[in-house]
Structure formats: structure tokens, C-alpha cells
Design a protein around this motif. Structure first.
Motif, mmCIF file in Angstrom:
data_model
loop_
_atom_site.group_PDB
_atom_site.id
_atom_site.type_symbol
_atom_site.label_atom_id
_atom_site.label_comp_id
_atom_site.label_asym_id
_atom_site.label_seq_id
_atom_site.Cartn_x
_atom_site.Cartn_y
_atom_site.Cartn_z
ATOM 1 N N GLY A 55 -18.371 -24.493 4.852
ATOM 2 C CA GLY A 55 -17.894 -25.811 4.433
ATOM 3 C C GLY A 55 -17.908 -25.968 2.925
ATOM 4 O O GLY A 55 -16.968 -26.519 2.337
ATOM 5 N N THR A 56 -18.962 -25.463 2.292
ATOM 6 C CA THR A 56 -19.035 -25.513 0.828
ATOM 7 C C THR A 56 -17.909 -24.689 0.213
ATOM 8 O O THR A 56 -17.263 -25.120 -0.745
ATOM 9 C CB THR A 56 -20.403 -25.007 0.346
ATOM 10 O OG1 THR A 56 -21.427 -25.849 0.909
ATOM 11 C CG2 THR A 56 -20.507 -25.013 -1.168
ATOM 12 N N ALA A 57 -17.668 -23.523 0.785
ATOM 13 C CA ALA A 57 -16.564 -22.677 0.295
ATOM 14 C C ALA A 57 -15.227 -23.385 0.488
ATOM 15 O O ALA A 57 -14.374 -23.378 -0.412
ATOM 16 C CB ALA A 57 -16.566 -21.335 1.025
ATOM 17 N N LEU A 58 -15.059 -24.026 1.647
ATOM 18 C CA LEU A 58 -13.806 -24.749 1.910
ATOM 19 C C LEU A 58 -13.605 -25.877 0.908
ATOM 20 O O LEU A 58 -12.500 -26.047 0.375
ATOM 21 C CB LEU A 58 -13.794 -25.304 3.338
ATOM 22 C CG LEU A 58 -12.579 -26.146 3.705
ATOM 23 C CD1 LEU A 58 -11.288 -25.341 3.597
ATOM 24 C CD2 LEU A 58 -12.739 -26.729 5.100
ATOM 25 N N CYS A 59 -14.646 -26.635 0.627
ATOM 26 C CA CYS A 59 -14.517 -27.727 -0.349
ATOM 27 C C CYS A 59 -14.084 -27.200 -1.709
ATOM 28 O O CYS A 59 -13.226 -27.785 -2.368
ATOM 29 C CB CYS A 59 -15.829 -28.495 -0.464
ATOM 30 S SG CYS A 59 -16.119 -29.606 0.924
ATOM 31 N N VAL A 68 -7.608 -32.074 -5.142
ATOM 32 C CA VAL A 68 -8.194 -33.322 -4.671
ATOM 33 C C VAL A 68 -9.697 -33.106 -4.515
ATOM 34 O O VAL A 68 -10.141 -32.009 -4.216
ATOM 35 C CB VAL A 68 -7.592 -33.818 -3.327
ATOM 36 C CG1 VAL A 68 -6.154 -34.219 -3.487
ATOM 37 C CG2 VAL A 68 -7.751 -32.799 -2.230
ATOM 38 N N GLU A 69 -10.449 -34.164 -4.755
ATOM 39 C CA GLU A 69 -11.898 -34.063 -4.647
ATOM 40 C C GLU A 69 -12.306 -33.928 -3.193
ATOM 41 O O GLU A 69 -11.784 -34.616 -2.324
ATOM 42 C CB GLU A 69 -12.553 -35.284 -5.274
ATOM 43 C CG GLU A 69 -12.374 -35.333 -6.779
ATOM 44 C CD GLU A 69 -13.097 -36.509 -7.401
ATOM 45 O OE1 GLU A 69 -14.117 -36.947 -6.836
ATOM 46 O OE2 GLU A 69 -12.628 -36.972 -8.430
ATOM 47 N N CYS A 70 -13.252 -33.026 -2.944
ATOM 48 C CA CYS A 70 -13.752 -32.794 -1.593
ATOM 49 C C CYS A 70 -15.240 -32.515 -1.690
ATOM 50 O O CYS A 70 -15.675 -31.718 -2.523
ATOM 51 C CB CYS A 70 -13.027 -31.599 -0.972
ATOM 52 S SG CYS A 70 -13.584 -31.196 0.696
ATOM 53 N N ASP A 71 -16.029 -33.184 -0.866
ATOM 54 C CA ASP A 71 -17.451 -32.894 -0.848
ATOM 55 C C ASP A 71 -17.867 -32.545 0.572
ATOM 56 O O ASP A 71 -17.185 -32.883 1.545
ATOM 57 C CB ASP A 71 -18.268 -34.063 -1.401
ATOM 58 C CG ASP A 71 -17.956 -35.369 -0.718
ATOM 59 O OD1 ASP A 71 -18.308 -35.507 0.472
ATOM 60 O OD2 ASP A 71 -17.351 -36.238 -1.356
ATOM 61 N N LEU A 72 -18.984 -31.855 0.692
ATOM 62 C CA LEU A 72 -19.433 -31.356 1.979
ATOM 63 C C LEU A 72 -19.633 -32.468 3.001
ATOM 64 O O LEU A 72 -19.323 -32.288 4.181
ATOM 65 C CB LEU A 72 -20.721 -30.544 1.798
ATOM 66 C CG LEU A 72 -21.203 -29.747 2.989
ATOM 67 C CD1 LEU A 72 -20.127 -28.796 3.480
ATOM 68 C CD2 LEU A 72 -22.463 -28.976 2.629
ATOM 69 N N ALA A 73 -20.108 -33.617 2.563
ATOM 70 C CA ALA A 73 -20.321 -34.734 3.493
ATOM 71 C C ALA A 73 -19.019 -35.119 4.192
ATOM 72 O O ALA A 73 -19.038 -35.516 5.361
ATOM 73 C CB ALA A 73 -20.907 -35.930 2.756
ATOM 74 N N LEU A 74 -17.909 -34.991 3.495
ATOM 75 C CA LEU A 74 -16.614 -35.332 4.087
ATOM 76 C C LEU A 74 -16.322 -34.475 5.317
ATOM 77 O O LEU A 74 -15.779 -34.961 6.311
ATOM 78 C CB LEU A 74 -15.500 -35.182 3.057
ATOM 79 C CG LEU A 74 -14.083 -35.457 3.544
ATOM 80 C CD1 LEU A 74 -13.943 -36.903 3.992
ATOM 81 C CD2 LEU A 74 -13.082 -35.127 2.462
ATOM 82 N N LEU A 75 -16.706 -33.202 5.267
ATOM 83 C CA LEU A 75 -16.433 -32.316 6.401
ATOM 84 C C LEU A 75 -17.194 -32.742 7.651
ATOM 85 O O LEU A 75 -16.732 -32.507 8.758
ATOM 86 C CB LEU A 75 -16.801 -30.873 6.053
ATOM 87 C CG LEU A 75 -15.978 -30.215 4.952
ATOM 88 C CD1 LEU A 75 -16.444 -28.783 4.751
ATOM 89 C CD2 LEU A 75 -14.502 -30.265 5.273
ATOM 90 N N TRP A 76 -18.345 -33.360 7.472
ATOM 91 C CA TRP A 76 -19.102 -33.812 8.641
ATOM 92 C C TRP A 76 -18.618 -35.192 9.094
ATOM 93 O O TRP A 76 -18.700 -35.509 10.274
ATOM 94 C CB TRP A 76 -20.601 -33.809 8.348
ATOM 95 C CG TRP A 76 -21.069 -32.483 7.812
ATOM 96 C CD1 TRP A 76 -21.802 -32.289 6.678
ATOM 97 C CD2 TRP A 76 -20.820 -31.161 8.330
ATOM 98 N NE1 TRP A 76 -22.007 -30.936 6.468
ATOM 99 C CE2 TRP A 76 -21.416 -30.227 7.457
ATOM 100 C CE3 TRP A 76 -20.119 -30.678 9.440
ATOM 101 C CZ2 TRP A 76 -21.358 -28.851 7.673
ATOM 102 C CZ3 TRP A 76 -20.053 -29.302 9.645
ATOM 103 C CH2 TRP A 76 -20.674 -28.412 8.773
#
Length: 94
Positions: A55-59, A68-76
Motif C-alpha cells: 500500500g505504501t508503494a502504491l501511494c 495526486v496526493e495519496c496516503d496509506l489511510a486512504l487505502l483502508w
């Protein structure tokens, strides 16, 4: 001597949701090591093996490739590609 003004930055453009969804599928497939066609957009990414590491790699890839901004919390919060597409489409382009 006349100096011309600096060029204006490009106008902000919201990403097209269909294009964004397809690009997210490609990035997710790359992170998870699975074929793009095997990823359903309405199935949680954890069902395909998404972890905090992937997930961190994906962000990072989302930020680099889609600006676009992406943070790990978004994936959950949005565990599917469809959910991510909706949320990321509304985020500010960097």
C-alpha cells in the motif's frame, strides 16, 4: 527592452474517472504482481494481497504517476479501485 511575463502554469484539470480507474488498475497490478485483467475494480485490494508495505508503494506510485496526493489511510478507507477512483478524482492535482 521589454520582458514578457512568465508563462502561466497549466490550468488544473480533474482527472477523467475512467482514465484514472484504468491507471489505478495498472498501478495496483504492478504493486501486487498480478495481471491487470485479474483485478476487479469492486473487490477489496486486500483480497489480492495488499499489505501496508504494498500500500505504501502504491501511494508513492499514485503520487508520482498521477500527480495526486495519496496516503496509506486512504487505502483502508477506500479498499477498492472504484472507491479510490472516486476519492482521488476529487483531490487536488499537484
Amino acid at each position: 527592452m521589454s520582458l514578457s511575463p512568465p508563462p502561466s502554469p497549466p490550468a488544473r484539470r480533474d482527472p477523467d474517472p475512467d482514465t484514472l480507474r484504468q491507471r489505478l488498475r495498472e498501478l495496483c497490478a504492478d504493486c501486487l504482481g498480478v495481471p491487470v485483467d485479474s483485478l476487479a475494480t469492486d473487490v477489496p485490494l486486500t483480497d489480492y494481497g495488499m499489505t501496508s508495505v504494498t500500500g505504501t508503494a502504491l501511494c508513492g506510485m499514485v503520487e508520482d504517476h498521477l500527480a495526486v496526493e495519496c496516503d496509506l489511510a486512504l487505502l483502508w478507507q477506500e479498499p477498492t479501485i472504484d472507491g479510490l477512483t472516486s476519492r482521488l478524482a476529487s483531490r487536488t492535482v499537484r
